[in-house]
Design a protein around this motif. Structure first.
Motif, short mmCIF file in Angstrom:
data_model
loop_
_atom_site.label_atom_id
_atom_site.label_comp_id
_atom_site.label_asym_id
_atom_site.label_seq_id
_atom_site.Cartn_x
_atom_site.Cartn_y
_atom_site.Cartn_z
N LYS A 111 0.84 -1.19 0.00
CA LYS A 111 0.00 0.00 0.00
C LYS A 111 0.88 1.24 0.00
CE LYS A 111 -3.91 -2.16 2.38
NZ LYS A 111 -4.78 -2.15 3.57
N VAL A 112 0.30 2.35 -0.44
CA VAL A 112 1.05 3.60 -0.53
C VAL A 112 1.64 3.98 0.83
CG1 VAL A 112 0.75 6.09 -0.86
CG2 VAL A 112 -0.15 4.51 -2.55
N ARG A 113 0.91 3.69 1.88
CA ARG A 113 1.40 4.00 3.24
C ARG A 113 2.77 3.33 3.49
NH1 ARG A 113 -2.74 2.56 5.61
NH2 ARG A 113 -3.55 4.59 6.31
N ASP A 114 2.90 2.09 3.07
CA ASP A 114 4.15 1.35 3.31
C ASP A 114 5.22 1.70 2.28
OD1 ASP A 114 3.10 -0.05 5.53
OD2 ASP A 114 2.02 -1.38 4.18
N ILE A 115 4.81 2.06 1.06
CA ILE A 115 5.78 2.51 0.06
C ILE A 115 6.46 3.80 0.53
CG2 ILE A 115 5.99 3.47 -2.27
CD1 ILE A 115 3.78 1.51 -3.14
N LEU A 116 5.65 4.74 1.02
CA LEU A 116 6.19 6.02 1.48
C LEU A 116 6.95 5.86 2.80
CD1 LEU A 116 3.25 8.49 0.74
CD2 LEU A 116 5.19 7.91 -0.71
N GLY A 117 6.50 4.95 3.64
CA GLY A 117 7.10 4.80 4.97
C GLY A 117 8.36 3.97 5.00
N GLU A 118 8.71 3.34 3.85
CA GLU A 118 9.86 2.44 3.84
C GLU A 118 11.16 3.18 4.19
OE1 GLU A 118 11.61 -1.22 1.13
OE2 GLU A 118 10.21 0.21 0.24
N GLY A 119 11.36 4.35 3.59
CA GLY A 119 12.56 5.13 3.91
C GLY A 119 12.59 5.58 5.36
N LEU A 120 11.42 5.96 5.88
CA LEU A 120 11.34 6.36 7.29
C LEU A 120 11.71 5.20 8.20
CD1 LEU A 120 7.92 8.30 7.20
CD2 LEU A 120 10.22 9.26 6.99
N HIS A 123 15.65 4.33 8.00
CA HIS A 123 16.55 5.33 8.61
C HIS A 123 16.05 5.81 9.97
CE1 HIS A 123 19.03 5.54 5.02
NE2 HIS A 123 17.93 5.58 4.29
N HIS A 124 15.00 5.19 10.50
CA HIS A 124 14.49 5.48 11.85
C HIS A 124 14.21 6.97 12.04
CE1 HIS A 124 15.84 1.39 12.58
NE2 HIS A 124 17.08 1.74 12.25
N LEU A 125 13.36 7.51 11.16
CA LEU A 125 13.09 8.95 11.17
C LEU A 125 11.80 9.31 11.89
CD1 LEU A 125 14.17 9.79 7.49
CD2 LEU A 125 15.50 10.00 9.60
N GLU A 130 2.19 6.99 15.33
CA GLU A 130 1.36 8.17 15.05
C GLU A 130 2.16 9.23 14.31
OE1 GLU A 130 1.61 6.69 18.02
OE2 GLU A 130 -0.39 5.73 18.05
N GLU A 131 3.43 9.41 14.70
CA GLU A 131 4.28 10.38 14.02
C GLU A 131 4.53 9.93 12.58
OE1 GLU A 131 8.73 12.45 14.37
OE2 GLU A 131 8.07 10.97 15.86
N ARG A 132 4.74 8.63 12.37
CA ARG A 132 4.93 8.09 11.02
C ARG A 132 3.72 8.38 10.16
NH1 ARG A 132 3.83 3.07 8.24
NH2 ARG A 132 5.61 2.31 7.01
N GLU A 133 2.54 8.14 10.70
CA GLU A 133 1.30 8.36 9.95
C GLU A 133 1.11 9.83 9.62
OE1 GLU A 133 -1.97 6.62 8.03
OE2 GLU A 133 -0.23 5.73 9.02
N THR A 134 1.47 10.71 10.54
CA THR A 134 1.35 12.15 10.31
C THR A 134 2.28 12.61 9.19
OG1 THR A 134 0.77 12.52 12.63
CG2 THR A 134 1.56 14.42 11.38
N ILE A 135 3.53 12.11 9.19
CA ILE A 135 4.49 12.47 8.14
C ILE A 135 3.97 12.04 6.78
CG2 ILE A 135 6.81 12.04 7.24
CD1 ILE A 135 7.74 11.67 10.17
N ILE A 136 3.42 10.82 6.70
CA ILE A 136 2.90 10.28 5.43
C ILE A 136 1.72 11.10 4.94
CG2 ILE A 136 1.71 8.29 4.40
CD1 ILE A 136 3.53 6.52 6.21
#
Length: 314
Positions: A111-120, A123-125, A130-136
């Motif tokens: 899903k797009v959520r996991d495609i975008l979140g892979e780099g995060l 690199h533990h960003l 909740e912060e991950r979801e907000t960034i996405i």
């Protein structure tokens, strides 16, 4: 935004060579002795026909290929040789790539959520989910997509929307340089304009630099501050957009510009295309050096060739 050419370049490529050995007797010289610089906040357009080495340069810079020879300096780091852990970390976060085919470059099973979140994730960003979801969600909004799009798969989007996902994936790492490898060539003309305008808006907002690889000269003219003309793996001419379009010196550059169709049918009727054939031109790309034509404008060739082309032009 205005580009400060007195500042330190964000990217310096010097004498880049990328060879591919096909057999014991044959080696493809895809990129041969290419040098250029990109400054912070600048869009550098790299143009040329198919097979000229544009995409290979982009992939060598971001180290998808190991360069055969030459130096690449990015944000004060030498990234041309073996990368240290710190160099690799800086490269993977501060330089990103938008690929040509928006379908092939996105994992169809994620899903797009996991495609975008892979780099995060890598690199533990972020600290919490909740912060991950907000960034996405914020990055989706920046590229003109809705928060609910995060739960969809790539095949559920149109081509333009998929390319926006590709742009979001590059932007989410907050890079200093994005390599856009013919990122609009697979899109309809109206969608191309939307994507390019989006890229310009994001550049104004964040100050990042682009290496914009394309063969559509009209779009390159619209988005680029400077342009480099590539042919058979050699950079033949480079300068500001106005210099290249108003005063093309190299005969290959002139042939490219003469092929641009005129929207006015009366002008199009009288338009004359200039032909250029390297085999019969008498030019040897392996001999000669860059000559300054004033300002940022440089042309590759020997003294005699430069004088000859200039006389023909003027």
């Amino acid at each position: 935004m205005a580009v400060n050419y007195n500042a330190e370049p964000i990217l310096t490529v010097n004498g880049l060579k990328q060879y591919f050995k096909v057999s014991n007797t044959f080696t493809v010289k895809a990129v041969d002795n290419v040098s250029f610089k990109i400054y912070p906040g600048e869009t550098y357009g790299l143009v040329g026909e198919s097979g000229s080495g544009k995409s290979t340069i982009g992939r060598s810079i971001i180290r998808l290929y190991d360069p055969t020879a030459g130096e690449i300096h990015f944000n004060g780091r030498d990234i041309s040789g073996k990368l240290s852990r710190a160099d690799n970390q800086a490269l993977r976060t501060q330089m990103q790539m938008i690929f040509q085919d928006p379908m092939a470059s996105l994992n169809p099973r994620k899903k797009v959520r996991d495609i975008l979140g892979e780099g995060l994730d890598i690199h533990h960003l972020y600290k919490t989910k909740e912060e991950r979801e907000t960034i996405i969600k914020n990055i989706l909004a920046k590229v003109g997509l809705a928060p609910e799009h995060a739960a969809r798969y790539p095949h559920q989007f149109s081509g333009g929307q998929r390319q926006r996902v590709g742009i979001a994936r590059a932007l989410i790492m907050n890079p200093k340089l994005i390599i856009a490898d013919e990122c609009i060539s697979a899109l309809d003309v109206s969608i191309q304009a939307q994507v390019v305008n989006l890229m310009k808006d994001i550049q104004e907002e964040t100050g990042l630099a682009y290496l914009f690889i394309a063969h559509d000269l009209s779009m390159v003219k619209y988005i680029s501050d400077r342009i480099g003309v590539l042919h058979l793996g050699h950079l033949l001419e480079t300068g500001t957009t106005d210099e290249i379009f108003a005063n093309p010196v190299h005969p290959y550059t002139r042939s490219l510009l003469s092929a641009i169709p005129e929207p006015n049918p009366r002008l199009e009727k009288d338009r004359k295309s200039v032909t250029y054939d390297y085999a019969t031109s008498g030019i040897d790309y392996n001999v000669g050096s860059y000559h300054s034509m004033g300002g940022q404008h440089q042309v590759f060739g020997t003294d005699e060739e430069i004088q000859k082309w200039t006389k023909e032009k003027f």
